[in-house]
Design a protein around this motif. Structure first.
Motif, PDB file in Angstrom:
ATOM      1  N   THR A  91       0.872  -1.265  -0.016  1.00 55.39           N
ATOM      2  CA  THR A  91       0.125  -0.140  -0.054  1.00 55.39           C
ATOM      3  C   THR A  91       0.963   1.295  -0.035  1.00 55.39           C
ATOM      4  OG1 THR A  91      -0.082   0.166   2.360  1.00 55.39           O
ATOM      5  CG2 THR A  91      -1.693  -1.223   1.534  1.00 55.39           C
ATOM      6  N   HIS A  92       0.241   2.377  -0.226  1.00 54.13           N
ATOM      7  CA  HIS A  92       0.837   3.813  -0.313  1.00 54.13           C
ATOM      8  C   HIS A  92       1.879   3.635  -1.609  1.00 54.13           C
ATOM      9  CE1 HIS A  92      -0.716   3.685   3.800  1.00 54.13           C
ATOM     10  NE2 HIS A  92      -0.659   4.904   3.879  1.00 54.13           N
ATOM     11  N   VAL A  93       1.325   3.164  -2.597  1.00 50.95           N
ATOM     12  CA  VAL A  93       2.147   3.088  -3.710  1.00 50.95           C
ATOM     13  C   VAL A  93       1.470   3.850  -5.013  1.00 50.95           C
ATOM     14  CG1 VAL A  93       3.265   1.036  -3.301  1.00 50.95           C
ATOM     15  CG2 VAL A  93       1.265   0.944  -4.461  1.00 50.95           C
ATOM     16  N   ARG A 128       6.492   6.080   2.359  1.00 50.90           N
ATOM     17  CA  ARG A 128       6.637   4.694   2.842  1.00 50.90           C
ATOM     18  C   ARG A 128       6.020   3.787   2.002  1.00 50.90           C
ATOM     19  NH1 ARG A 128       2.645   6.916   5.471  1.00 50.90           N
ATOM     20  NH2 ARG A 128       0.744   5.877   6.411  1.00 50.90           N
ATOM     21  N   VAL A 129       6.283   2.526   2.036  1.00 51.04           N
ATOM     22  CA  VAL A 129       5.412   1.182   1.553  1.00 51.04           C
ATOM     23  C   VAL A 129       5.195   0.514   2.819  1.00 51.04           C
ATOM     24  CG1 VAL A 129       5.426  -0.862   0.177  1.00 51.04           C
ATOM     25  CG2 VAL A 129       6.649   1.204  -0.720  1.00 51.04           C
ATOM     26  N   HIS A 130       3.950   0.239   2.859  1.00 49.74           N
ATOM     27  CA  HIS A 130       3.170  -0.857   3.852  1.00 49.74           C
ATOM     28  C   HIS A 130       3.152  -2.167   3.130  1.00 49.74           C
ATOM     29  CE1 HIS A 130       0.992  -2.345   7.223  1.00 49.74           C
ATOM     30  NE2 HIS A 130       0.311  -3.047   6.392  1.00 49.74           N
ATOM     31  N   PHE A 131       3.989  -3.182   3.735  1.00 46.13           N
ATOM     32  CA  PHE A 131       4.224  -4.319   3.349  1.00 46.13           C
ATOM     33  C   PHE A 131       3.734  -5.504   4.321  1.00 46.13           C
ATOM     34  CE2 PHE A 131       6.924  -8.048   2.432  1.00 46.13           C
ATOM     35  CZ  PHE A 131       6.476  -8.575   1.405  1.00 46.13           C
ATOM     36  N   GLU A 132       2.800  -6.383   3.844  1.00 49.98           N
ATOM     37  CA  GLU A 132       2.185  -7.495   4.607  1.00 49.98           C
ATOM     38  C   GLU A 132       2.492  -8.601   3.818  1.00 49.98           C
ATOM     39  OE1 GLU A 132      -1.829  -6.933   5.502  1.00 49.98           O
ATOM     40  OE2 GLU A 132      -1.704  -4.929   6.247  1.00 49.98           O
ATOM     41  N   VAL A 133       2.612  -9.928   4.649  1.00 48.80           N
ATOM     42  CA  VAL A 133       2.424 -11.172   4.182  1.00 48.80           C
ATOM     43  C   VAL A 133       1.506 -11.741   4.991  1.00 48.80           C
ATOM     44  CG1 VAL A 133       3.921 -13.203   3.863  1.00 48.80           C
ATOM     45  CG2 VAL A 133       5.107 -11.098   3.720  1.00 48.80           C
TER      46      VAL A 133
END
Length: 396
Positions: A348-350, A377-382
């Protein structure tokens, strides 16, 4: 003539049991007290052997729990049937007839009332995470998951993950049935039945009442072992040394023994650390080079936040297929990639997304750029299925 003698302890226990049976026989109301363990004095584990059950799903602000085939409403403290009916948007008389009670009757906090027809679905406007009924995880669309990613990445998130689960059986109480007979019918504990339906301490039911049968989280044991008195259980296993001789060699002293290998420390995202190119053996690579500004904390931040300059290239953490590209109400982009082994990655935030839904992407392939946000920023989830996991377990 043979004389039958009974010890005073046995006579007292038998007399107590007969007296209790006599009192029960004098009652006009149907009772179903579990007598096992009273007449023979043995310890009973039948309730513990029943299937474990999941907690009841949370209702929305109106008290509505919605499933594909029916809806129920959960009473709040101080509710009457009339106030509950008005809150969910139904006529009090209609709701009263369907549940066999009066419109002015008081309801217990947590008591479940069946709805005769569908009302507006739970939604963010009514305090729910998503719009629509509770469905099995396999039926939840990937965009439903993605739509909540922005809120989960907020520094002070207040939302929950979408509720999923199995639709429970809805049982209507018939004359003569009790909480005990119904719990045994469906092989659930009477305590779970009471908790799911807001029953009082006496497990009181009324004819025509609808009950939700708790959903089992695991199957009950196939067989149960009867209780036995101390010292009369299963035999003690024979130690191996009874059938095999001890080894001839004497073990080395503890001081001379080789130290055990130290378990690898669980990787964590240290706030302030600079991301590095992940090793080729790592399951995933960092989607962007920058500084970790927020670490993973399940339930509070279901991913990591990597600070980077606006316009920095964002790359796919692993090979997969683009499952969803969507935006929230503020226009913030959300990109989801599906990977083997039921894994998902969320970005997200891309901005300037360069792939489309359905595209195959390779690890390290450019998929977007860091958007113009404060901070950038980039919010990154797995995610494993729909459960978040620590991304650092895959990045190291």
């Amino acid at each position: 003539m043979a004389i039958l003698t009974v010890s005073s302890h046995s006579a007292l226990r038998l007399g107590t049991g007969l007296s209790l049976l006599a009192m029960l026989g004098a009652c006009s109301e149907p009772l179903d007290l579990d007598m096992r363990g009273i007449m023979n004095g043995g310890f009973n584990t039948s309730d513990a052997a029943r299937a474990a059950t999941a907690p009841r799903p949370d209702p929305d602000n109106r008290g509505v729990i919605s499933y594909p085939n029916y809806q129920v409403a959960v009473a709040q403290r101080g509710d009457t049937l009339a106030t509950l009916a008005r809150r969910v948007g139904l006529a009090p008389d209609e709701l009263a007839r369907y549940n066999g009670i009066q419109t002015g009757d008081s309801l217990r906090a947590g008591e479940v009332i069946a709805l005769p027809r569908r009302v507006a679905e739970p939604s963010p406007a009514t305090g729910a995470v998503t719009t629509g009924p509770i469905r099995p995880p396999s039926e939840v669309d990937i965009t439903t998951l993605a739509s909540d990613a922005i809120e989960r990445s907020d520094p002070t998130p207040t939302t929950r993950a979408p509720q999923t689960g199995t639709e429970p059986v809805r049982h209507q109480v018939k004359r003569g049935e009790t909480a005990f007979t119904i719990s045994r019918l469906y092989n659930v504990s009477v305590r779970s039945l009471a908790e799911w339906n807001g029953l009082d301490s006496n497990f009181t039911l009324r004819e025509g009442q609808y009950l939700l049968i708790p959903v089992a989280t695991q199957a009950p044991p196939a067989t149960t072992t009867a209780s036995v008195a101390p010292g009369r259980g299963s035999p003690t296993p024979e130690p191996p040394s009874a059938s095999q001789p001890l080894p001839a060699e004497t073990p080395a002293p503890a001081a001379a023994a080789k130290p055990a290998a130290t378990a690898a420390a669980k990787p964590v995202a240290n706030v302030g650390q600079q991301t590095e190119a992940s090793e080729s053996k790592a399951a995933m690579s960092f989607p962007v080079q920058g500084t970790i500004i927020r670490e993973y904390a399940k339930g509070r931040n279901d991913g990591i936040d990597i600070g980077a300059s606006v316009g920095t290239t964002v790359k796919a953490a692993s090979s997969g297929q683009v499952a969803a590209i969507t935006t929230n109400t503020d226009g913030i982009n959300i990109l989801v990639v599906r990977h083997p082994d039921n894994l998902l990655t969320v970005y997200t935030h891309v901005e300037q997304i360069s792939v489309a839904k359905g595209d195959a992407v390779s690890r390290g392939q450019a998929i977007a750029r860091v958007g113009d946000f404060e901070p950038a920023r980039v919010h990154f989830e797995v995610r494993k299925g729909f459960e978040s996991v620590d991304p650092m377990n895959y990045l190291r």
